[in-house]
Each structure stands twice: as C-alpha cells, then as structure tokens.
Design a protein around this motif. Structure first.
Motif, PDB file in Angstrom:
ATOM      1  N   VAL A   1       2.488   1.923  -3.299  1.00  0.00           N
ATOM      2  CA  VAL A   1       1.525   2.452  -4.274  1.00  0.00           C
ATOM      3  C   VAL A   1       1.248   3.923  -3.998  1.00  0.00           C
ATOM      4  O   VAL A   1       1.194   4.752  -4.923  1.00  0.00           O
ATOM      5  CB  VAL A   1       0.212   1.640  -4.252  1.00  0.00           C
ATOM      6  N   LEU A   2       1.074   4.268  -2.738  1.00  0.00           N
ATOM      7  CA  LEU A   2       0.788   5.660  -2.388  1.00  0.00           C
ATOM      8  C   LEU A   2       1.958   6.568  -2.748  1.00  0.00           C
ATOM      9  O   LEU A   2       1.756   7.716  -3.168  1.00  0.00           O
ATOM     10  CB  LEU A   2       0.461   5.771  -0.897  1.00  0.00           C
TER      11      LEU A   2
ATOM     12  N   ALA B   1      -4.438   0.567  -1.024  1.00  0.00           N
ATOM     13  CA  ALA B   1      -4.057   1.874  -1.562  1.00  0.00           C
ATOM     14  C   ALA B   1      -5.236   2.556  -2.251  1.00  0.00           C
ATOM     15  O   ALA B   1      -5.435   3.780  -2.114  1.00  0.00           O
ATOM     16  CB  ALA B   1      -2.891   1.720  -2.532  1.00  0.00           C
ATOM     17  N   SER B   2      -6.020   1.772  -3.006  1.00  0.00           N
ATOM     18  CA  SER B   2      -7.187   2.343  -3.667  1.00  0.00           C
ATOM     19  C   SER B   2      -8.143   2.939  -2.646  1.00  0.00           C
ATOM     20  O   SER B   2      -8.682   4.040  -2.846  1.00  0.00           O
ATOM     21  CB  SER B   2      -7.886   1.264  -4.499  1.00  0.00           C
TER      22      SER B   2
ATOM     23  N   THR C   1      -2.702  -3.342  -3.128  1.00  0.00           N
ATOM     24  CA  THR C   1      -3.230  -2.413  -4.129  1.00  0.00           C
ATOM     25  C   THR C   1      -4.645  -1.988  -3.779  1.00  0.00           C
ATOM     26  O   THR C   1      -5.020  -0.815  -3.949  1.00  0.00           O
ATOM     27  CB  THR C   1      -3.181  -3.056  -5.531  1.00  0.00           C
TER      28      THR C   1
ATOM     29  N   ARG D   1       0.838  -1.216   0.000  1.00  0.00           N
ATOM     30  CA  ARG D   1       0.000   0.000   0.000  1.00  0.00           C
ATOM     31  C   ARG D   1       0.861   1.250   0.000  1.00  0.00           C
ATOM     32  O   ARG D   1       0.633   2.173  -0.794  1.00  0.00           O
ATOM     33  CB  ARG D   1      -0.906  -0.014   1.226  1.00  0.00           C
ATOM     34  N   ASP D   2       1.855   1.273   0.858  1.00  0.00           N
ATOM     35  CA  ASP D   2       2.690   2.471   0.967  1.00  0.00           C
ATOM     36  C   ASP D   2       3.506   2.701  -0.301  1.00  0.00           C
ATOM     37  O   ASP D   2       3.743   3.858  -0.693  1.00  0.00           O
ATOM     38  CB  ASP D   2       3.611   2.357   2.175  1.00  0.00           C
TER      39      ASP D   2
ATOM     40  N   THR E   1      -0.236  -1.515 -10.765  1.00  0.00           N
ATOM     41  CA  THR E   1       0.811  -2.206 -10.015  1.00  0.00           C
ATOM     42  C   THR E   1       1.088  -3.568 -10.630  1.00  0.00           C
ATOM     43  O   THR E   1       0.240  -4.162 -11.304  1.00  0.00           O
ATOM     44  CB  THR E   1       0.430  -2.381  -8.536  1.00  0.00           C
TER      45      THR E   1
END
Length: 358
Positions: free
Chosen positions: A304-305, A352-353, A349, A301-302, A318
């Motif tokens: 992706v952010l 993150a979304s 992912t 997540r991090d 991703t």
C-alpha cells in the motif's frame, strides 16, 4: 473487531463455496437434490460467508458468489436458447473454460444480480458490494455466423438493455458498490493484438455506463485481472500497458486493478499515474489469490505504501487481485486460505493508513 481506516478496502467478489454446498451442487446436477434444497444450502453458505467477513473487520462485504454457478454465466444459466459449444478460453496451465453460444433470439437475462443483493441483505446491515458481469463478456455469446432473424446489432441492443437493468437493479436494492467484472479486457489483447476488440469492448460497456447519472457512476466500478482459475491465468503474459489507458476510459468512479501478482508492480503504478483523473479511486490488488502463501499484514502495508507513492492517498484503495473462486467448481484455493488473505488485506491496509498518519 471492526477496523476503522482512512484508505478504503474492498473484496472483489467470489470466495470458495462451502464443502456442503459443493457436494450439494454435484447432487443437484445428478438429479438427487431438489432445487429448493440447493437454495437452502446456498442461503446458509451466504450467511456464513457474510458473518465471517464481518468478523474479519471488513468494512464492505460480499456474498462470496455462493449462489452463482460462475461470475460470468449467472445471468444465462438455465436459458433454453443456448448451445454449449461457444467460445473457448485457454489458460496457461492447459485447461480451458467454454462459454455457451446463443442459438436464437431474443437475448434476455434469466437471473439478475439484484436477487443476490436482496438475499444477502437479509443477513447483514453492513455495506454490500455486488459484482456483475460486464456486457462485453456476454457479447462473446453471439456466434461468428449470424443468427437467422436476429442480427448481431439487435443482440447488442438487447444486451445493453439487460446489462443496464442488471446494474440498476443492484443499485436500487441498496448495493454500496456495483463492480463490473472485465477480465476479458486483458484477454482481448491476446485474441486481437491490434486492440480493435478491446476498443469494441470499451465502447459497448460505455454504451451501458453512460446511461447512469454521475452520482450513480460514483457507485460503479470495473475490475481487471488476467483471469484466475485453478491457480492459473489466461492473460498474465499480456502487457498491462496496452490495456490500462483504455480501461480508464470507462465511465465509472472506481477501478479495481490486479497488482500483487504482477512481475513489476511499480511499472504498473507508473502507468496508472498517467491515467489518473479527478474524481476516481483506484483500488490496487495487495493479495494474490493464486499464491498459496498468506501475505503478512506488514507485507500488505508495504504494498500500500508503495502504491501511495504514485497514487494520491485520497484516490487510493485496496482490494484482492481477483476473486478467489470465480467458478463454483474451482477448489484450488480453500475457504480458510481465502479468509486468511482477506484478513491480511484488512489489517495491512489499516497499518498503511496509520503509517501515512491518516
């Protein structure tokens, strides 16, 4: 469980072969297993791979290249006009891979990737992605000394035709995405730091890609990485800054960029930002197949952010950094570890979304 996400996520391609398939490949090579029996085991491994990816919630599936000897040699395996003493590719840990050498013309593919799409389609109705080898990689099969009666120019024309047919066959077989594997792009800057070889590679690939319509190119992509094999790489020490501006000159709609294993991912993201153009999507690597540690969904997540700070979210996707076993004999990464990393990519992912309010 199927995750519904706003940021698309896709695998790159290869997954370690099942243990029974690895044994069968050895038995077949030793002449103790028939081709028909090997094919049966490959089909079983493909079905198992697809089912596991579906269980992990992957929105796009791959067959894991269970029926390929390697990501690069699948079109030419079994050809009778090849000699084994072709170009040698050295890896950082000291091991090498050697390509075959074309001994005589004409050059033709023996196997087209569409066969893998059609075989996989028998086991799933989910979107399927198919990786194909870029023509630039196969251009390395032609020897430095000209082949009598078959010039390099003739070879390159034949290669372009064969590569086009390979890609087009996958599209016609219903592939959701066709991805050109272009690991030789980064390697070319080690072989020729002037960038001339890379320019030749990009020009050859575009000769093929420009034969497709804009709508078709939206379904095409290109993958770059420093070549993962036996937990080593062949070109991680080559600066991405020399490759990426030329990579983004390829006529495709999707770019798959190794990022998780980079020493300075944010620097790479800044380079990518300078190359963005409307209508393309950049899939950034958020799991590292060479790292034996499984990333957590929160770590993904991090990553992706971080990427979303540089790449507009509508152009962001991703992926894994690389395939998990590009060569069939590579057992450095287990199937269990590969699937765990893929699961972390899918879940991370989605996290993150949600964090982005998508």
């Amino acid at each position: 469980m199927v995750w519904i996400m706003s940021i698309p996520t896709e695998p790159i391609g290869s997954i370690p072969r099942t243990r029974s398939l690895r044994v069968a490949l050895d038995e077949h090579a030793a002449g103790r297993l028939s081709a028909a029996d090997l094919t049966t085991l490959q089909e079983q491994a493909t079905a198992e791979t697809l089912a596991t990816l579906e269980q992990l919630g992957c929105p796009v599936l791959v067959d894991g290249e269970q029926s390929k000897p390697s990501f690069v040699t699948y079109p030419v395996a079994g050809l009778t006009n090849l000699d084994p003493d072709g170009a040698v590719i050295p890896f950082a840990d000291g091991h090498t891979r050697q390509l075959p050498r074309l001994a005589s013309g004409p050059f033709r593919y023996r196997t087209r990737a569409e066969t893998f799409v059609r075989d996989a389609r028998r086991h799933t109705d989910r979107p399927l992605k198919q990786a194909v080898i870029a023509p630039s990689a196969l251009s390395l099969l032609y020897p430095s000394d000209p082949i009598a009666g078959y010039s390099r120019e003739e070879f390159l024309r034949d290669l372009a035709d064969e590569a086009e047919a390979d890609i087009r066959g996958c599209l016609e077989a219903g592939a959701h995405r066709v991805q050109l594997d272009f690991t030789e792009g980064r390697l070319s800057l080690k072989l020729d730091p002037s960038g001339g070889l890379l320019d030749d590679f990009v020009a050859l690939n575009n000769t093929v890609l420009e034969r497709f319509s804009e709508a078709e190119r939206d379904r095409l992509g290109v993958h770059t990485c420093p070549g993962g094999d036996h937990d080593s790489t062949h070109s991680l020490d080559v600066d991405y800054a020399g490759l990426l501006p030329k990579l983004f000159g390829l006529a495709v709609g999707n770019f798959y960029v190794q990022l998780a294993g980079e020493p300075d991912p944010e620097r790479v993201l800044r380079i990518i930002t300078d190359q963005l153009r409307p209508g393309i999507r950049v899939f950034v690597g958020v799991t590292d197949p060479i790292d034996p540690r499984v990333e957590t969904p929160e770590e993904v997540r991090d990553r992706v952010l971080l990427a979303a700070r540089y790449i507009p979210v509508e152009q962001l996707g991703t992926c894994d950094d690389c395939g998990f076993s590009p060569f069939a004999d590579d057992t450095s990464t287990s199937r269990e570890l590969s699937f765990a990393k893929i699961g972390a990519r899918v879940r991370g992912t989605e996290l993150a979304s949600r964090a982005l309010g998508l």
